[in-house]
Scaffold this motif. Structure first.
Motif, PDB file in Angstrom:
ATOM      1  N   ASP A 395     -50.382 133.312 -37.509  1.00 50.81           N
ATOM      2  CA  ASP A 395     -49.661 131.783 -37.727  1.00 50.81           C
ATOM      3  C   ASP A 395     -48.373 132.045 -37.125  1.00 50.81           C
ATOM      4  N   ILE A 396     -48.109 133.147 -36.985  1.00 53.62           N
ATOM      5  CA  ILE A 396     -46.435 133.055 -36.037  1.00 53.62           C
ATOM      6  C   ILE A 396     -46.351 134.017 -35.883  1.00 53.62           C
ATOM      7  N   VAL A 397     -46.016 134.274 -34.612  1.00 52.54           N
ATOM      8  CA  VAL A 397     -45.236 135.561 -33.736  1.00 52.54           C
ATOM      9  C   VAL A 397     -44.032 135.423 -33.378  1.00 52.54           C
ATOM     10  N   VAL A 398     -43.161 136.981 -33.824  1.00 51.85           N
ATOM     11  CA  VAL A 398     -41.671 136.591 -33.518  1.00 51.85           C
ATOM     12  C   VAL A 398     -41.580 137.678 -32.616  1.00 51.85           C
ATOM     13  N   GLU A 399     -40.823 137.364 -31.709  1.00 47.14           N
ATOM     14  CA  GLU A 399     -40.548 138.281 -30.099  1.00 47.14           C
ATOM     15  C   GLU A 399     -39.728 139.270 -30.164  1.00 47.14           C
ATOM     16  N   ALA A 400     -39.703 139.765 -30.478  1.00 52.33           N
ATOM     17  CA  ALA A 400     -38.102 140.905 -30.609  1.00 52.33           C
ATOM     18  C   ALA A 400     -38.325 141.577 -29.541  1.00 52.33           C
ATOM     19  N   VAL A 401     -37.894 141.257 -27.992  1.00 54.44           N
ATOM     20  CA  VAL A 401     -38.166 142.515 -26.782  1.00 54.44           C
ATOM     21  C   VAL A 401     -36.750 142.390 -26.582  1.00 54.44           C
ATOM     22  N   VAL A 402     -36.484 143.125 -25.099  1.00 52.38           N
ATOM     23  CA  VAL A 402     -35.172 143.326 -25.260  1.00 52.38           C
ATOM     24  C   VAL A 402     -34.323 141.907 -24.775  1.00 52.38           C
ATOM     25  N   GLU A 403     -32.926 141.917 -24.684  1.00 50.35           N
ATOM     26  CA  GLU A 403     -32.406 140.318 -24.846  1.00 50.35           C
ATOM     27  C   GLU A 403     -32.525 140.528 -22.771  1.00 50.35           C
ATOM     28  N   ASN A 404     -32.943 139.476 -22.221  1.00 49.00           N
ATOM     29  CA  ASN A 404     -32.713 139.543 -21.003  1.00 49.00           C
ATOM     30  C   ASN A 404     -33.883 138.559 -20.596  1.00 49.00           C
ATOM     31  N   PRO A 405     -33.215 137.539 -20.210  1.00 54.97           N
ATOM     32  CA  PRO A 405     -34.335 136.232 -20.327  1.00 54.97           C
ATOM     33  C   PRO A 405     -35.496 135.664 -19.431  1.00 54.97           C
ATOM     34  N   ASN A 406     -35.510 136.721 -18.015  1.00 56.09           N
ATOM     35  CA  ASN A 406     -36.671 136.488 -17.361  1.00 56.09           C
ATOM     36  C   ASN A 406     -38.031 137.285 -18.432  1.00 56.09           C
ATOM     37  N   ILE A 407     -37.572 138.747 -18.775  1.00 58.51           N
ATOM     38  CA  ILE A 407     -38.539 139.384 -20.115  1.00 58.51           C
ATOM     39  C   ILE A 407     -38.828 139.268 -20.703  1.00 58.51           C
ATOM     40  N   LYS A 408     -38.058 138.447 -21.987  1.00 61.15           N
ATOM     41  CA  LYS A 408     -38.488 137.273 -22.574  1.00 61.15           C
ATOM     42  C   LYS A 408     -39.436 136.647 -22.317  1.00 61.15           C
ATOM     43  N   GLN A 409     -39.382 135.212 -21.150  1.00 60.52           N
ATOM     44  CA  GLN A 409     -39.724 134.673 -20.324  1.00 60.52           C
ATOM     45  C   GLN A 409     -41.853 135.327 -20.631  1.00 60.52           C
ATOM     46  N   ILE A 432     -29.847 133.618 -25.991  1.00 60.47           N
ATOM     47  CA  ILE A 432     -30.475 132.968 -24.580  1.00 60.47           C
ATOM     48  C   ILE A 432     -30.200 131.785 -24.767  1.00 60.47           C
ATOM     49  N   SER A 433     -30.147 131.081 -24.584  1.00 58.62           N
ATOM     50  CA  SER A 433     -30.788 129.124 -25.251  1.00 58.62           C
ATOM     51  C   SER A 433     -32.356 129.478 -25.255  1.00 58.62           C
ATOM     52  N   ILE A 434     -33.000 128.729 -25.975  1.00 60.85           N
ATOM     53  CA  ILE A 434     -34.219 128.551 -26.899  1.00 60.85           C
ATOM     54  C   ILE A 434     -34.740 127.407 -26.244  1.00 60.85           C
ATOM     55  N   SER A 435     -34.134 126.368 -25.166  1.00 62.47           N
ATOM     56  CA  SER A 435     -34.740 125.845 -24.787  1.00 62.47           C
ATOM     57  C   SER A 435     -35.078 125.801 -23.144  1.00 62.47           C
ATOM     58  N   HIS A 436     -34.068 126.995 -22.749  1.00 60.99           N
ATOM     59  CA  HIS A 436     -34.569 127.776 -21.627  1.00 60.99           C
ATOM     60  C   HIS A 436     -35.296 128.483 -21.660  1.00 60.99           C
ATOM     61  N   ASN A 493     -28.777 123.709 -34.204  1.00 65.30           N
ATOM     62  CA  ASN A 493     -29.026 123.656 -33.000  1.00 65.30           C
ATOM     63  C   ASN A 493     -28.528 124.704 -31.804  1.00 65.30           C
ATOM     64  N   ASP A 494     -29.644 124.086 -30.976  1.00 70.77           N
ATOM     65  CA  ASP A 494     -29.562 125.317 -29.315  1.00 70.77           C
ATOM     66  C   ASP A 494     -28.140 125.012 -28.368  1.00 70.77           C
ATOM     67  N   CYS A 495     -28.194 126.306 -28.402  1.00 67.57           N
ATOM     68  CA  CYS A 495     -26.281 126.507 -26.760  1.00 67.57           C
ATOM     69  C   CYS A 495     -26.305 127.800 -27.111  1.00 67.57           C
ATOM     70  N   PRO A 496     -26.386 128.020 -25.962  1.00 65.46           N
ATOM     71  CA  PRO A 496     -25.454 130.267 -26.023  1.00 65.46           C
ATOM     72  C   PRO A 496     -25.209 130.927 -27.217  1.00 65.46           C
ATOM     73  N   GLY A 497     -26.143 131.399 -27.542  1.00 65.92           N
ATOM     74  CA  GLY A 497     -25.027 131.963 -28.612  1.00 65.92           C
ATOM     75  C   GLY A 497     -25.195 131.583 -30.133  1.00 65.92           C
ATOM     76  N   PHE A 498     -26.005 130.255 -30.054  1.00 65.25           N
ATOM     77  CA  PHE A 498     -26.147 129.370 -31.856  1.00 65.25           C
ATOM     78  C   PHE A 498     -24.978 129.036 -32.744  1.00 65.25           C
ATOM     79  N   LEU A 499     -25.121 129.767 -33.958  1.00 65.37           N
ATOM     80  CA  LEU A 499     -23.957 129.123 -33.937  1.00 65.37           C
ATOM     81  C   LEU A 499     -23.126 131.436 -34.533  1.00 65.37           C
ATOM     82  N   VAL A 500     -24.010 131.913 -34.818  1.00 64.12           N
ATOM     83  CA  VAL A 500     -22.951 133.196 -35.567  1.00 64.12           C
ATOM     84  C   VAL A 500     -22.678 133.876 -34.153  1.00 64.12           C
ATOM     85  N   ASN A 501     -23.188 134.207 -32.624  1.00 64.97           N
ATOM     86  CA  ASN A 501     -22.478 134.981 -32.429  1.00 64.97           C
ATOM     87  C   ASN A 501     -21.801 133.215 -31.253  1.00 64.97           C
ATOM     88  N   ARG A 502     -21.594 132.847 -30.575  1.00 63.70           N
ATOM     89  CA  ARG A 502     -21.447 131.793 -30.422  1.00 63.70           C
ATOM     90  C   ARG A 502     -19.621 131.072 -31.512  1.00 63.70           C
TER      91      ARG A 502
END
Length: 716
Positions: A395-409, A432-436, A493-502
Motif C-alpha cells: 500500500d505504501i513504499v518508502v524510498e530510502a536510498v542514497v541522498e542523490n537526486p538522480n539516483i532517487k529519481q 531534496i525537493s519533493i516536487s523535483h 510544504n516543499d522546499c529544500p530542507g523542508f522544515l527541520v533541515n532548513r
C-alpha cells in the motif's frame, strides 16, 4: 445519596456504600477542570453530612481513571498573582483533605490511567485497588512544576521518601506490578474485576477486618527520621536527581526540598509547604515553556488525528534501500504490526538491514518489553527481497536510498512501474525537493516526502512533505501510516530542507562562521551543551555524518544562495575531502572508538585541531554570550521564515518539529517560543548587533512588524 452532574455522579446501595463515578460528559477521558472540582467539592460536602453513607468507592466510567488536570484551564491559574494562585491551590487541597477526613472509609478503583491530580485523588483515599493493565504516576515535573494537590505530602508517607522522590522527580508512569510492590496500591486485579474488588475491600473494612483509621493517623502524622537517616536519604536522592535533571530543569530538585521539609510537618503544614513551592515553580520561565510544549504537542496530535481513519488503508508497506535507515524503518513498521518488504539490490545491504532490525528486537527482549517469541514474530513481518516481485500488493513504499537526486529519481520511477496504481510512493530524503523528485513520475499525485530521523526507533518526528501535485488522500494516508508507526507526523510544504533541515543548516552556518573567526569547536560544543542542546554542533555533525552534511549543505546553498551559500572552504568541506565523515568513519571533529557496550565513544582529536588551525588560523577566545547568540539567531530567523512562507502551518508545529527533530532544548519551548520569551523586539535588537555577518542574521520585515506591534508567535 444521589447526585448527577456534568463530570460525576453518585449513587448509594442498601448497605450504605456510595459509589462516586467520574464521567466527564462529551469527553473520551476524565480530567479535572473547574467544573469537575466544583462538583467534587459539592459532593464531598454532602457525603460528609449524610449519616446513611457508611463507605465511599470512587471509580471511573471512562477507559482511564483521570488523566490529570485540564492544562488549558489551569494555565490561567499560572497567570494569577502569587496569593491568588496559592488560594486556588488551597481550595483544591480542601477537597482532597475533606475526602481523607470523611467519617467513613474510602477506596479508589483505578481501572486505567490515573495521572497527576487523578492519582492525587487516589492518594487521598484510604485504599487503592488497581487494574493489572492500569498505570499511575505524577508527571508534573515534566511540565516544569511538581504535584500540587498533595502528591509531595501523601506519597512519601505511603511508599517512603526515596521511592516517592524517584516517582515524583522522574515523572514516569508506573505499572501495576511496581505500584503494588512499592506500596502505592493495596491490590492488583483484572480490569474487569476492579470495581467489584474495591467494593469487596470496602466491605472488609466495614466488617472491622481492616483498621482504616489507624492507617489515616499514620499517614497524616509527621514522619520519623534520625538526623543521620535523613542526611543519607536526601543526599543520595539529590545526587541522583540532580545529575539527571540538570540546571535547566529546577522542578525535580524543588520537589525534593518540599518533600524534605514536609515529611517533618503535620499534614496541614506540609500542604502549605507544597503550595509555596508549587507557586514558585508555576511562575518560572521553564514551566511556561514546558506547559507550552505540552499544549503544542496536543495541537499537533489533534491536527494529525483527522487522518487517523486512513490508518486501516495501509495494511502492507515496503522500504527501498536496506542498511541502517532502511532496517530502522522496517523494524518500526514490523514492531507496530504492519508487515513490510525491504528491498535492495545487494545481499550485503539486506543482511545489514535485517541485522539492524534484529538488534532492535533483541534490545526489546533484553528490556523485558517483548518475549523472545514476540520478537521473532515481529522480525518475521519483514521480508527481505532483491526484486520487485513481492511488492505488487503493498500500500505504501518508502524510498530510502542514497541522498542523490538522480539516483532517487531513477529508483522512484522504476518502483512506480511495479506498484498498483493507487499505491503511495514516498521519499525519505532529508533535503531534496519533493516536487523535483516527482518530475520523473507518472503519478505524482501519489507521491510525497516521508522524512524519518535517525535513529528511527528513537526519534519521534516524521515530516510528511507535500509536493506541488501531491493529493490530499496521499497526505492523509501517509500521516496515518506515520501515526500507526508510533510517530508524531507534521505536514510541511516543499522546499529544500523542508522544515527541520532548513532550520538546522543556518545553525551549522553560524557554527562555520564562528570557526572562521577563530572559535574553538570544542568550546562551542561545551557552551551549546550547557545551554541545553543534547550535543554541540561539531559533535552533531559527526553523528549526522560529515558526508551527509556536505551534500545537504550543497542543496541548501543552491536553494537559498543569498544566505546559505558560502565563499571558500569551510570545515565541512575540508573534512569531507579528507573522508573524515564522523562516527561512521571513526574520525571527524572528534575520534571515535567502541566502548564496552559497542557504542562509539567520543575522544579528542589533535589532528582536527591542527587541520582547522591550518584552515582558519589560531583559535580565539569568544564570550559565551556571543557564541550562543551567533548560533541561535540564524536558526530562529529561519524558523520564522518557514512560518511566514507557509512551509509549516502553525507556530506549534514549527516548535514541536525542532524539539522532536533536532533536540532543540525543551526548557526553551522551541525557537518561536524562545523569541516570545525574549520579546520579538529584544530578539531583533540582538540580531542587529550581528547583522554585519550577513542575511542569516537579519530579521525579516514581518518580524520587525511583530516587534513594533509587540506581538507573539504563540497565544500563551
Amino acid at each position: 445519596m444521589k447526585f448527577e452532574g456534568n463530570t460525576l455522579r453518585v449513587a448509594s446501595n442498601d448497605a450504605g456504600i456510595a459509589t462516586l463515578t467520574l464521567d466527564l460528559k462529551d469527553s473520551s477521558v476524565n480530567k479535572f477542570g473547574a467544573q469537575a472540582l466544583s462538583e467534587l467539592a459539592q459532593v464531598v460536602t454532602q457525603l460528609g453530612q449524610d449519616q446513611s453513607v457508611k463507605g465511599l468507592l470512587i471509580c471511573s466510567a471512562k477507559d482511564a481513571f483521570v488523566v490529570g488536570a485540564d492544562i488549558t484551564e489551569f494555565l490561567t491559574w499560572f497567570q494569577l498573582d502569587d496569593e491568588a494562585l496559592a488560594q486556588k491551590l488551597r481550595e483544591a487541597h480542601d477537597i482532597f483533605t475533606n475526602i481523607s477526613n470523611l467519617p467513613f472509609p474510602t477506596v479508589a478503583a483505578i481501572n486505567g490511567l490515573a495521572l497527576g491530580g487523578g492519582f492525587e485523588l487516589c492518594l487521598a483515599c484510604d485504599y487503592r485497588v488497581m487494574a493489572d493493565s492500569a498505570k499511575v504516576g505524577l508527571p508534573e515535573t515534566q511540565l516544569g512544576i511538581y504535584p500540587g494537590w498533595g502528591g509531595t505530602v501523601r506519597l512519601p508517607r505511603l511508599i517512603g521518601v526515596d521511592t516517592a522522590c524517584e516517582w515524583i522527580c522522574g515523572g514516569q508512569q508506573k505499572r501495576s506490578a511496581d505500584a503494588l510492590k512499592e506500596g502505592a496500591v493495596d491490590a492488583v486485579v483484572a480490569a474487569a474485576d476492579v470495581v467489584d474488588s474495591a467494593q469487596h475491600l470496602l466491605e472488609q473494612v466495614l466488617a472491622g477486618k481492616l483498621d482504616y483509621q489507624a492507617r489515616r493517623d499514620a499517614l497524616q502524622a509527621p514522619m520519623q527520621f534520625s538526623p543521620i537517616e535523613k542526611m543519607m536519604v536526601f543526599e543520595s536522592v539529590r545526587a541522583v536527581v540532580g545529575a539527571k535533571a540538570g540546571k535547566h530543569y529546577p522542578a525535580p530538585m524543588e520537589a525534593i526540598k518540599t518533600i524534605e521539609k514536609g515529611i517533618f510537618q503535620a499534614l496541614d503544614k506540609a500542604i502549605e509547604t507544597e503550595i509555596k513551592g508549587f507557586v514558585k515553580m508555576a511562575k518560572s520561565d521553564v514551566a511556561r515553556s514546558l506547559v507550552g510544549l505540552f499544549l503544542n504537542d496536543q495541537q499537533v496530535k489533534k491536527a494529525a488525528s483527522q487522518y487517523r481513519q486512513h490508518a486501516t488503508d495501509i495494511k502492507h508497506g515496503a522500504v527501498l534501500g536496506a542498511g541502517i535507515m532502511g532496517g530502522g524503518i522496517a523494524y518500526q513498521s514490523a514492531s507496530k504490526g504492519t508487515p513490510i518488504v525491504m528491498k535492495d539490490i545487494r545481499h550485503e545491504a539486506l543482511d545489514l538491514g535485517m541485522s539492524e532490525a534484529s538488534k532492535l528486537f533483541a534490545k526489546q527482549v533484553e528490556r523485558g518489553k517483548l518475549t523472545t517469541d514476540q520478537a521473532m514474530q515481529g522480525l518475521a513481518k519483514i521480508t527481505p527481497v532483491l526484486s520487485y516481485g513481492e511488492m505488487n500488493d503493498v500500500d505504501i513504499v518508502v524510498e530510502a536510498v542514497v541522498e542523490n537526486p538522480n539516483i532517487k529519481q531513477s529508483v522512484l520511477a522504476e518502483a512506480e512501474a511495479q506498484l498498483r496504481d493507487d499505491a503511495i510512493l514516498a521519499s525519505n530524503t532529508s533535503t531534496i525537493s519533493i516536487s523535483h523528485l516527482a518530475s520523473a513520475l507518472k503519478r505524482p499525485e501519489n507521491f510525497c516526502g516521508m522524512h524519518f530521523f535517525n535513529p528511527v526507533h528513537r526519534m519521534p518526528l516524521v515530516e510528511v512533505i507535500r509536493a506541488e501535485k501531491t493529493s490530499d488522500e496521499t497526505i492523509a494516508k501517509t500521516v496515518a501510516y506515520a501515526q500507526a508507526l508510533g510517530k508524531t507526523p507534521i505536514v510541511v510544504n516543499d522546499c529544500p530542507g523542508f522544515l527541520v533541515n532548513r532550520v538546522l543548516f543556518p545553525y551549522f552556518s553560524g557554527f562555520s562562521a564562528l570557526l572562521k573567526d577563530g572559535a574553538d569547536y570544542q568550546v562551542v560544543d561545551k557552551v551549546m551543551e550547557r545551554f541545553g542542546w543534547p550535543m554541540g554542533p561539531a559533535y552533531l555533525l559527526d553523528v549526522v555524518g560529515i558526508d551527509t552534511a556536505f551534500h545537504a549543505d550543497q542543496v541548501m546553498a543552491q536553494g537559498f544562495p543569498d544566505r546559505m551559500g558560502h565563499e571558500g572552504e569551510n570545515a565541512i568541506d575540508l573534512f569531507y575531502e579528507l573522508k573524515r565523515f564522523g562516527q561512521k568513519s571513526g574520525m571527524g571533529f572528534y575520534l571515535y572508538e567502541q566502548d564496552k557496550k559497542g557504542k562509539p565513544k567520543k575522544l579528542k582529536s589533535e589532528e582536527s585541531v591542527k587541520l582547522l588551525q591550518g584552515l582558519h588560523g589560531e583559535t580565539n577566545d569568544l564570550a559565551e554570550e556571543e557564541i550562543i547568540a551567533r548560533m541561535m539567531i540564524p536558526l530562529c530567523i529561519e524558523t520564522s521564515r518557514c512560518l511566514e512562507e507557509n512551509i509549516v502551518a502553525t507556530a506549534a508545529e514549527a516548535d514541536m518539529g525542532l524539539v522532536y527533530g533536532i533536540g532543540f532544548p525543551p526548557y526553551l519551548g522551541g525557537a518561536l517560543h524562545y523569541m516570545d520569551e525574549m520579546g520579538v523586539a529584544a530578539f531583533c535588537d540582538l540580531a542587529d548587533q550581528y547583522q554585519h555577518l550577513g542575511k542569516l542574521y537579519q530579521p525579516t520585515d514581518k518580524m520587525r512588524e511583530m516587534a513594533a506591534q509587540q506581538r507573539r508567535y504563540h497565544p500563551y
